[in-house]
Design a protein around this motif. Structure first.
Motif, PDB file in Angstrom:
ATOM      1  N   LYS A  51       0.646  -1.308   0.035  1.00 19.32           N
ATOM      2  CA  LYS A  51       0.084  -0.029   0.230  1.00 19.32           C
ATOM      3  C   LYS A  51       0.979   1.358  -0.016  1.00 19.32           C
ATOM      4  O   LYS A  51       1.952   1.233   0.581  1.00 19.32           O
ATOM      5  CB  LYS A  51      -0.854  -0.055   1.608  1.00 19.32           C
ATOM      6  CG  LYS A  51      -1.645   1.007   1.490  1.00 19.32           C
ATOM      7  CD  LYS A  51      -2.559   0.885   2.676  1.00 19.32           C
ATOM      8  CE  LYS A  51      -3.461   2.178   2.866  1.00 19.32           C
ATOM      9  NZ  LYS A  51      -4.190   2.578   3.828  1.00 19.32           N
ATOM     10  N   SER A  52       0.436   2.302  -0.764  1.00 21.25           N
ATOM     11  CA  SER A  52       1.063   3.572  -0.533  1.00 21.25           C
ATOM     12  C   SER A  52       1.070   4.179   0.724  1.00 21.25           C
ATOM     13  O   SER A  52      -0.092   4.109   1.290  1.00 21.25           O
ATOM     14  CB  SER A  52       0.662   4.418  -1.640  1.00 21.25           C
ATOM     15  OG  SER A  52       1.269   4.129  -2.971  1.00 21.25           O
ATOM     16  N   MET A 100       3.359   2.084  -3.005  1.00 24.73           N
ATOM     17  CA  MET A 100       3.252   0.738  -3.167  1.00 24.73           C
ATOM     18  C   MET A 100       4.269  -0.028  -4.075  1.00 24.73           C
ATOM     19  O   MET A 100       4.543   0.494  -5.064  1.00 24.73           O
ATOM     20  CB  MET A 100       1.838   0.378  -3.838  1.00 24.73           C
ATOM     21  CG  MET A 100       1.361  -0.970  -3.727  1.00 24.73           C
ATOM     22  SD  MET A 100      -0.499  -0.993  -4.126  1.00 24.73           S
ATOM     23  CE  MET A 100      -0.383  -1.921  -5.559  1.00 24.73           C
ATOM     24  N   GLY A 101       4.732  -1.113  -3.635  1.00 22.86           N
ATOM     25  CA  GLY A 101       5.804  -1.843  -4.424  1.00 22.86           C
ATOM     26  C   GLY A 101       7.176  -1.589  -3.964  1.00 22.86           C
ATOM     27  O   GLY A 101       8.123  -1.961  -4.392  1.00 22.86           O
ATOM     28  N   THR A 102       7.245  -0.486  -3.083  1.00 18.81           N
ATOM     29  CA  THR A 102       8.770   0.045  -2.549  1.00 18.81           C
ATOM     30  C   THR A 102       9.170  -1.254  -1.773  1.00 18.81           C
ATOM     31  O   THR A 102       8.634  -2.059  -1.032  1.00 18.81           O
ATOM     32  CB  THR A 102       8.598   1.214  -1.562  1.00 18.81           C
ATOM     33  OG1 THR A 102       7.841   2.196  -2.428  1.00 18.81           O
ATOM     34  CG2 THR A 102      10.107   1.640  -1.207  1.00 18.81           C
ATOM     35  N   TYR A 121       0.862  -4.007   6.240  1.00 12.71           N
ATOM     36  CA  TYR A 121       0.996  -3.362   4.740  1.00 12.71           C
ATOM     37  C   TYR A 121       2.238  -3.761   4.175  1.00 12.71           C
ATOM     38  O   TYR A 121       2.781  -3.168   3.183  1.00 12.71           O
ATOM     39  CB  TYR A 121       1.110  -1.745   4.848  1.00 12.71           C
ATOM     40  CG  TYR A 121      -0.149  -1.134   5.548  1.00 12.71           C
ATOM     41  CD1 TYR A 121      -1.434  -1.676   4.911  1.00 12.71           C
ATOM     42  CD2 TYR A 121      -0.117   0.029   6.509  1.00 12.71           C
ATOM     43  CE1 TYR A 121      -2.563  -1.239   5.427  1.00 12.71           C
ATOM     44  CE2 TYR A 121      -1.313   0.195   6.954  1.00 12.71           C
ATOM     45  CZ  TYR A 121      -2.635  -0.018   6.655  1.00 12.71           C
ATOM     46  OH  TYR A 121      -3.904   0.451   6.926  1.00 12.71           O
ATOM     47  N   VAL A 122       2.824  -5.038   4.496  1.00 10.29           N
ATOM     48  CA  VAL A 122       4.044  -5.503   3.910  1.00 10.29           C
ATOM     49  C   VAL A 122       3.995  -7.090   3.435  1.00 10.29           C
ATOM     50  O   VAL A 122       3.145  -7.604   3.935  1.00 10.29           O
ATOM     51  CB  VAL A 122       5.284  -5.306   4.829  1.00 10.29           C
ATOM     52  CG1 VAL A 122       5.557  -3.700   4.976  1.00 10.29           C
ATOM     53  CG2 VAL A 122       5.306  -6.107   5.850  1.00 10.29           C
ATOM     54  N   ARG A 123       4.593  -7.431   2.671  1.00 14.79           N
ATOM     55  CA  ARG A 123       4.721  -8.824   1.930  1.00 14.79           C
ATOM     56  C   ARG A 123       5.955  -9.034   2.083  1.00 14.79           C
ATOM     57  O   ARG A 123       6.929  -8.497   1.494  1.00 14.79           O
ATOM     58  CB  ARG A 123       4.116  -8.936   0.593  1.00 14.79           C
ATOM     59  CG  ARG A 123       4.171 -10.167  -0.101  1.00 14.79           C
ATOM     60  CD  ARG A 123       3.314 -10.265  -1.322  1.00 14.79           C
ATOM     61  NE  ARG A 123       3.571  -9.325  -2.283  1.00 14.79           N
ATOM     62  CZ  ARG A 123       4.753  -9.273  -2.968  1.00 14.79           C
ATOM     63  NH1 ARG A 123       5.741 -10.252  -2.937  1.00 14.79           N
ATOM     64  NH2 ARG A 123       5.045  -8.261  -3.808  1.00 14.79           N
TER      65      ARG A 123
END
Length: 196
Positions: free
Chosen positions: A143-144, A156-158, A188-190
């Motif tokens: 998520k941003s 998002m994607g960072t 909010y992380v993977r």
């Protein structure tokens, strides 16, 4: 003879709890003032991680206590008592606990951390998918996020490398984004890849 050499000699280079020879090292049984042969044991990584609640409690693994709890080493007795208490809902552990005798001084030491009052559940840092996060892992933001008190917006994607687990709060980790250390919610992380 240095303490670790003395302990390795005593333990015959095996974990004094489960008998494993994998990744063994000195484990200081807390609380203590000065490490010595009474309050330090040799323990493998599997035992250490579960004692310190860095891994889920595996009751099958701890059946090793049915023999190691009879050790003459005070530190082994104390850890055995604490772990059997955490597993006390299992009938075999309750039976062993009934048989394990600690004198008043050792019992006070065993109770000093309050660990025996916990059940077998472990509070671990987990990502949005339930994967266990470890110190130093790499995660991806799902998520941003606007960073409070800054103009930084973490998109998002960072990718955030070398995370740090926030002690006493399993819902937070710390990581650096654009050179700034920020607190990130684990939901909010993977976890990225397999860097276990």
């Amino acid at each position: 003879m240095k303490l670790d050499a003395t302990l390795l000699d005593r333990s015959e280079n095996k974990c004094e709890l489960c008998g494993s020879t994998d990744d063994i090292q000195v484990y200081e049984v807390q609380p203590q003032d000065t490490p010595d042969t009474e309050n330090c044991i040799i323990a493998c990584k599997v035992c250490r991680n579960q004692i310190d609640k860095k891994a889920e409690l595996d009751q099958e693994h701890w059946k090793c206590l049915t023999s190691s709890m009879w050790s003459e080493v005070p530190g082994v007795q104390v850890v055995a008592w604490r772990m059997l208490n955490r597993l006390r809902t299992e009938s075999w552990a309750a039976d062993q606990l009934d048989m394990l005798y600690l004198d008043d001084e050792r019992l006070a030491w065993a109770k000093a951390t309050g660990d025996h009052e916990n059940d077998g559940s472990v509070d671990l840092h987990k990502d949005m998918n339930g994967a266990i996060l470890q110190q130093g892992d790499t995660v991806v933001l799902t998520k941003s996020l606007d960073v409070k008190g800054s103009t930084l917006n973490a998109k998002m994607g960072t990718v955030v490398k070398n995370i740090r687990l926030v002690p006493d709060n399993t819902e937070q980790i710390e990581g650096k984004i654009e050179g700034q250390t920020i607190v990130i919610l684990t939901k909010y992380v993977r976890k990225q890849g397999n860097n276990a």
